[in-house]
Enzyme design. Structure first.
Site, PDB file in Angstrom:
ATOM      1  N   LYS A  62       2.753  10.494   1.023  1.00  0.00           N
ATOM      2  CA  LYS A  62       2.730  11.682   1.875  1.00  0.00           C
ATOM      3  C   LYS A  62       3.637  12.815   1.381  1.00  0.00           C
ATOM      4  CE  LYS A  62      -0.021  10.989   5.508  1.00  0.00           C
ATOM      5  NZ  LYS A  62      -1.024  11.971   5.946  1.00  0.00           N
ATOM      6  N   SER A 316      -1.045   2.846  -0.570  1.00  0.00           N
ATOM      7  CA  SER A 316      -0.594   4.147  -0.075  1.00  0.00           C
ATOM      8  C   SER A 316       0.787   4.150   0.567  1.00  0.00           C
ATOM      9  CB  SER A 316      -1.613   4.688   0.934  1.00  0.00           C
ATOM     10  OG  SER A 316      -1.754   3.793   2.027  1.00  0.00           O
TER      11      SER A 316
END
Length: 514
Positions: A62, A316
Site C-alpha cells: 500500500k 500483498s
C-alpha cells in the site's frame, strides 16, 4: 481542498505506463523479491513464483500508491497536510509517505482496528482518529475532515496516481522474470492493485493473463464484471479484512472491464490453506488478504488441470493480528481438502464408538465431540484426515452403506465456527426457541453492549462466542420468544444495528443442539 481524481479524468494506458516509470516510489519502497517456491511448485505441478510485497517497510504494497499520490502534491498542498481512511495497511502507507515527504497525516480508522495496526500508524507520526465500527463510517468521517480542514484526501485505490504507484509492481515482475509468464494472480479489494499491475504487464506482455482473486464473501469485482456495472454488496466478510470492500472503484472498474481476464472466488478455508502452504515454503506468515492470490492460483490451476506453467502470485501483505493464527490453523486442513467433518448417528450402546472408529479405517481422527442426549441414538461430531475431497465423499458413501446416518459438515460455516465447540445435548425446557447468528463490531465493551441490547424482554437459552482476533465478533444465540411477543421481537430485529442470519432450521443444530 479535497482531492480524489477530477471527474471524468481517465488516463490513457500509455500515460499510466509513463507515470509508473517516472514514479518516485523507490524513495520509500523496495523492489520486492520475486521468489521461486519449490514446495508449492511441486505440489501443484507448475512453476510458482511469489512477489513478496510483505517485505515492504510497512509489510504491505500500500505504501507504493500512497507515496505516488502524495509525492505529486504541490508545496501548498503538502503544507496543509493529507487525510486518509483505512482499516490498517493503507493507513500505514500514508503515514510513512507523509513522514518521508514532510507533511502532516491525519488517519481515520474504525474503532475495531487491531491495536497492532494502531501502534504502527502512531509510530510513523500520524494523527490517529478512531471513528465508527466500519470502514465506511471511517471513510465518511475522513472526507468530512478533508473538507473542513482543506486537506488532500488520499484515496486507498480509486485515483490514477495510486493506481500508477501500485503498477510499479508489474514493471518489477517484467524485469525480474524474463521468461514467459502464463498468468499473474492478484488479490482484489477496491481494485487499485490489479488495475496498476494489469496496465503495466498487459502493455509489456500482451499475451499474459491477469486474474483477480476475491473471497466468496467480498466478491464485488466478480459480481460487477458479470453485471457489466459496479455492484455494491450489502455487507462484506471480514476474514480477509485487507480486501473487504463493498464496491470497486470507478476508475479501477473501468480498467478491469477492459483489461482483466477473469476473477477467481475462493473460500475462507482455501485462504487459510494458502497461509499454511506459503509458510511451509517460504517461512513467511501472511495475513489472509496477503495469501488470497495464491489461494486463487491453486484453485485455477487445479480446475484447469494446468501443468508446467509459470504462475505468479502477489503476496500483498503480512499485517496479521497474532490471535488470528489459531483460526487459520484450525481451518487450514479443510482448505487443503485434508480434513473432513461429519455428523454421524450411531446407536447409544456400549461398543458403538469402537465400531465407528473401525468403520473410519486407518485414517487419523482429528476431532471427536459427543454428549449423551438420547437413550437410543447418539450423534457424534467427528473430524478426520483425508487425502482429498473425493476420498471424503467415498467415506461418506461407505459409512452410509454400513447403515450410518451421515451429514457432511465440512463446508458448514456455523458448524465450524460454533457447533464444534458446543456439542452438549439438547435442552427440553428451551421452548419457543429461535437460533440466530449475529455479527457485531469487535472492540472494547462490544460484547457487553451486545448483551445489553439483546437481553431485554426475552430469555437467552443458548450462547456461544469466541474472540477470533478479527474486527467483528460472531455469536450464536438461542432466544426463547413466546408466541404473543413474536411481533415485538421481529420489530427488535428490524431495528438492531447488527448483521444477523436466523439458523433455527439448520440440520447441524437439530442434530447437536436442537
Amino acid at each position: 481542498m479535497s482531492l480524489t481524481h477530477p471527474n471524468g479524468l481517465q488516463l490513457s494506458p500509455s500515460e499510466y505506463l509513463r507515470r509508473m516509470r517516472s514514479s518516485a516510489v523507490y524513495n520509500v519502497a523496495i523492489r520486492s523479491a520475486l521468489d521461486h517456491c519449490p514446495v508449492l511448485s511441486r505440489r501443484i505441478g507448475n512453476r510458482v513464483l511469489l512477489k513478496r510485497e510483505d517485505q515492504q517497510p510497512v509489510f504491505s504494497f500500500k505504501l507504493r500508491g500512497a507515496f505516488s499520490l502524495i509525492a505529486r502534491l504541490s508545496a501548498e498542498e503538502l503544507e496543509r497536510g493529507v487525510v486518509a481512511a483505512s482499516a490498517g495497511n493503507h493507513a500505514q502507507g500514508v503515514a510513512l509517505a507523509a513522514q518521508r515527504l514532510g507533511t502532516h497525516a491525519t488517519i481515520v480508522i474504525p474503532r475495531t482496528a487491531p491495536e497492532i495496526k494502531q501502534e504502527a500508524i502512531r509510530r510513523f507520526g500520524a494523527e490517529l482518529i478512531l471513528h465508527g465500527d466500519t470502514y465506511d463510517e471511517a471513510y465518511a468521517f475522513a472526507r468530512e475532515i478533508a473538507d473542513a480542514r482543506s486537506l488532500t484526501f488520499v484515496h486507498p485505490y480509486d485515483h490514477p496516481d495510486v493506481i500508477a504507484g501500485q503498477g510499479t509492481i508489474g514493471l518489477e515482475i517484467d524485469e525480474q522474470c524474463r521468461e514467459h509468464i502464463d498468468a499473474v494472480f492478484v488479490p482484489v479489494g477496491g481494485g487499485g492493485l490489479i488495475a496498476g499491475i494489469t496496465l503495466a504487464l498487459k502493455q509489456l506482455r500482451p499475451d499474459i493473463k491477469i486474474i483477480g482473486v476475491e473471497p466468496e464473501d467480498s466478491n464485488a469485482l466478480h459480481l460487477s464484471l458479470e453485471a457489466g456495472h459496479r455492484v455494491k454488496l450489502d455487507r462484506v466478510g471480514i476474514f480477509a479484512d485487507g480486501v473487504a470492500v463493498r464496491t470497486p472503484g470507478e476508475e479501477t472498474f473501468r480498467i478491469a472491464q477492459d483489461w482483466v481476464d477473469s476473477v477467481e472466488v475462493v473460500s475462507n478455508d482455501a485462504i487459510c490453506a494458502a497461509v499454511k502452504e506459503i509458510f511451509e515454503d517460504r517461512r513467511a506468515v501472511l495475513e489472509p488478504a496477503g495469501a488470497l492470490a495464491y489461494a486463487g492460483l491453486r484453485q485455477y490451476a487445479e480446475r484447469n488441470a494446468l501443468r508446467e506453467k509459470t504462475l505468479i502470485s502477489i503476496a500483498s501483505g503480512a499485517n496479521l493480528n497474532f490471535d488470528r493464527l489459531r483460526t487459520i490453523a484450525e481451518r487450514a486442513q479443510i482448505g487443503e481438502h485434508h480434513e473432513a467433518i461429519f455428523a454421524v448417528t450411531i446407536p447409544e450402546r456400549p461398543g458403538a464408538f469402537r465400531q465407528l472408529c473401525a468403520a473410519l479405517g486407518p485414517r487419523n481422527v482429528t476431532e471427536f465431540n459427543y454428549r449423551m442426549g438420547d437413550p437410543n441414538r447418539a450423534v457424534v461430531f467427528v473430524g478426520f484426515q483425508v487425502r482429498d475431497e473425493p476420498e471424503s465423499a467415498a467415506l461418506s458413501a461407505d459409512l452410509t452403506a454400513q447403515g450410518y446416518e451421515v451429514l457432511d459438515l465440512t463446508h458448514d460455516e456455523m458448524a465450524k465456527t460454533h457447533i464444534r465447540h458446543m456439542v452438549g445435548g439438547r435442552c427440553p425446557d428451551a421452548t419457543n426457541e429461535r437460533i440466530f447468528h449475529f455479527d457485531f463490531p469487535e472492540r472494547s465493551g462490544a460484547l457487553n453492549e451486545f448483551l445489553t441490547r439483546l437481553a431485554t424482554a426475552w430469555n437467552i437459552s443458548l450462547f456461544h462466542y469466541r474472540n477470533h482476533g478479527a474486527e467483528r465478533g460472531r455469536v450464536l444465540c438461542g432466544i426463547q420468544i413466546p408466541v404473543e411477543t413474536s411481533g415485538d421481537f421481529d420489530e427488535f430485529l428490524a431495528d438492531i444495528a447488527y448483521d444477523f442470519v436466523e439458523q433455527t432450521a439448520s440440520p447441524a443444530l437439530a442434530l447437536f443442539l436442537g
